[in-house]
Motif scaffolding. Sequence first.
Motif, PDB file in Angstrom:
ATOM      1  N   GLY A   1      95.380   6.471  47.805  1.00 60.92           N
ATOM      2  CA  GLY A   1      94.711   6.588  48.891  1.00 60.92           C
ATOM      3  C   GLY A   1      93.274   6.118  49.158  1.00 60.92           C
ATOM      4  N   MET A   2      92.562   6.497  50.114  1.00 50.22           N
ATOM      5  CA  MET A   2      91.133   6.034  50.228  1.00 50.22           C
ATOM      6  C   MET A   2      90.451   6.446  49.064  1.00 50.22           C
ATOM      7  SD  MET A   2      91.186   4.008  52.942  1.00 50.22           S
ATOM      8  CE  MET A   2      89.701   4.008  53.597  1.00 50.22           C
ATOM      9  N   VAL A   3      89.302   5.659  48.795  1.00 52.84           N
ATOM     10  CA  VAL A   3      88.561   6.265  47.834  1.00 52.84           C
ATOM     11  C   VAL A   3      87.239   6.641  48.505  1.00 52.84           C
ATOM     12  CG1 VAL A   3      86.921   5.293  45.820  1.00 52.84           C
ATOM     13  CG2 VAL A   3      89.251   4.501  46.184  1.00 52.84           C
ATOM     14  N   LYS A   4      86.807   8.089  48.110  1.00 54.11           N
ATOM     15  CA  LYS A   4      85.484   8.717  48.463  1.00 54.11           C
ATOM     16  C   LYS A   4      84.831   9.130  47.281  1.00 54.11           C
ATOM     17  CE  LYS A   4      82.527  10.669  51.356  1.00 54.11           C
ATOM     18  NZ  LYS A   4      81.695   9.727  52.202  1.00 54.11           N
TER      19      LYS A   4
ATOM     20  N   ALA B   1      97.312   6.937  33.677  1.00 58.13           N
ATOM     21  CA  ALA B   1      96.479   6.870  34.821  1.00 58.13           C
ATOM     22  C   ALA B   1      97.354   6.638  36.004  1.00 58.13           C
ATOM     23  CB  ALA B   1      95.177   5.865  34.692  1.00 58.13           C
ATOM     24  N   ARG B   2      98.152   5.636  36.005  1.00 61.12           N
ATOM     25  CA  ARG B   2      98.951   5.213  36.930  1.00 61.12           C
ATOM     26  C   ARG B   2      99.952   6.208  37.631  1.00 61.12           C
ATOM     27  NH1 ARG B   2     102.494  -0.166  36.586  1.00 61.12           N
ATOM     28  NH2 ARG B   2     103.786   1.119  35.241  1.00 61.12           N
ATOM     29  N   LYS B   3     100.402   7.017  36.627  1.00 60.21           N
ATOM     30  CA  LYS B   3     100.858   8.443  37.077  1.00 60.21           C
ATOM     31  C   LYS B   3     100.261   9.422  37.996  1.00 60.21           C
ATOM     32  CE  LYS B   3     103.263   8.772  32.750  1.00 60.21           C
ATOM     33  NZ  LYS B   3     103.570   9.548  31.405  1.00 60.21           N
ATOM     34  N   THR B   4      98.995   9.458  37.993  1.00 67.86           N
ATOM     35  CA  THR B   4      98.305  10.420  38.693  1.00 67.86           C
ATOM     36  C   THR B   4      97.935   9.906  40.039  1.00 67.86           C
ATOM     37  OG1 THR B   4      95.920   9.418  38.331  1.00 67.86           O
ATOM     38  CG2 THR B   4      96.863  10.848  36.616  1.00 67.86           C
ATOM     39  N   GLY B   5      98.142   8.489  40.651  1.00 71.89           N
ATOM     40  CA  GLY B   5      97.918   8.208  41.891  1.00 71.89           C
ATOM     41  C   GLY B   5      96.395   7.627  41.829  1.00 71.89           C
ATOM     42  N   LEU B   6      95.386   7.794  41.133  1.00 71.48           N
ATOM     43  CA  LEU B   6      94.127   7.552  40.913  1.00 71.48           C
ATOM     44  C   LEU B   6      93.921   6.069  41.082  1.00 71.48           C
ATOM     45  CD1 LEU B   6      91.708   9.403  40.680  1.00 71.48           C
ATOM     46  CD2 LEU B   6      91.694   8.655  38.289  1.00 71.48           C
ATOM     47  N   THR B   7      92.797   5.534  41.909  1.00 73.24           N
ATOM     48  CA  THR B   7      92.476   4.173  41.628  1.00 73.24           C
ATOM     49  C   THR B   7      91.612   4.171  40.561  1.00 73.24           C
ATOM     50  OG1 THR B   7      92.646   3.533  43.990  1.00 73.24           O
ATOM     51  CG2 THR B   7      91.021   2.476  42.883  1.00 73.24           C
ATOM     52  N   CYS B   8      92.085   3.249  39.680  1.00 73.68           N
ATOM     53  CA  CYS B   8      91.234   3.116  38.395  1.00 73.68           C
ATOM     54  C   CYS B   8      90.579   1.535  38.355  1.00 73.68           C
ATOM     55  CB  CYS B   8      91.969   3.129  37.303  1.00 73.68           C
ATOM     56  SG  CYS B   8      92.693   5.019  36.868  1.00 73.68           S
ATOM     57  N   VAL B   9      89.171   1.429  38.107  1.00 74.78           N
ATOM     58  CA  VAL B   9      88.695  -0.005  37.841  1.00 74.78           C
ATOM     59  C   VAL B   9      88.082   0.006  36.484  1.00 74.78           C
ATOM     60  CG1 VAL B   9      86.544  -1.323  38.756  1.00 74.78           C
ATOM     61  CG2 VAL B   9      88.166   0.064  40.295  1.00 74.78           C
ATOM     62  N   VAL B  10      88.311  -1.095  35.759  1.00 74.25           N
ATOM     63  CA  VAL B  10      87.965  -1.111  34.321  1.00 74.25           C
ATOM     64  C   VAL B  10      86.994  -2.399  34.645  1.00 74.25           C
ATOM     65  CG1 VAL B  10      88.446  -1.817  32.212  1.00 74.25           C
ATOM     66  CG2 VAL B  10      90.030  -0.322  33.483  1.00 74.25           C
ATOM     67  N   ALA B  11      85.856  -2.286  34.301  1.00 76.37           N
ATOM     68  CA  ALA B  11      84.763  -3.319  34.860  1.00 76.37           C
ATOM     69  C   ALA B  11      84.147  -3.938  33.505  1.00 76.37           C
ATOM     70  CB  ALA B  11      83.579  -2.884  35.760  1.00 76.37           C
TER      71      ALA B  11
END
Length: 255
Positions: free
Chosen positions: A166-169, A206-216
């Motif tokens: 989904g969208m990120v807030k 992390a992918r199982k959660t549906g969360l957007t993850c950014v590794v910077a």
Amino acid sequence: MARICDIYDIINSAAPFDSQMAFDNSGLLVGDRATEVTRALICLDITREVIDEAGAMNANLIISHHPVIFDPIKSLSSQDPAYLLARNGIAALCCHTNLDISPVCGVNVALANRLGLRNIRPEEAFGEDCVLYSGELLEPMEPEEFALHVKGRLSAGALKLLPGDGMVKRVFLCSGAGGEFAPYAAMRGGDAYLTGEMKHHEALEARKTGLTCVVAGHYETERVFAEYLAAYLKKRAPDTGFLVSRAESAPFTTV
């Protein structure tokens, strides 16, 4: 002109050194507490390049995030940073996990502010490993838009994106190596999770959660503390110069 002990006390009031985690080695690792500080150079890591930079600008104190002495020393060569510091009369004040968790001038607070988040707050400590912080974007973003926002704000050469559902807030973050905590961010209602490092199996979880993850990048997510801490110290010790290192760079380049 402030002494090292004065600067130590300023940092200690906001990020107590006795709050550091058991494995850590934060504190004054090289030098004398009574020394008056001509200039202080702030960096992520104390390397030979940073020590040369400090010498060139007549700085006799380096404030770093990562400890210059971490494991017990059994020998010192003439190229070891600790040896070079002592030889050149430069002290080292290292603020590691005590600064990670500080809600006043900590690394995660600096990172959240760099991203322009609001309603920044600590979320939860997990054992002695990490403290998550969260904040909110001014406007919701698509996952790729959020990743590009992070890339621009951190001047990152490249980053890894795990797009969510989904969208990120609401954004959770943990500077440095915090890949294992993405599921906790999802459980606590996060839309996105930002960290510096994430292992393969952590990404699968992390992918199982549906969360957007950014590794910077470890360097990119922690380097932001330097300007934030410099501004904090300048207000409290105005007669001492606090400068951010320009000599250090990320150990990795992107090709």
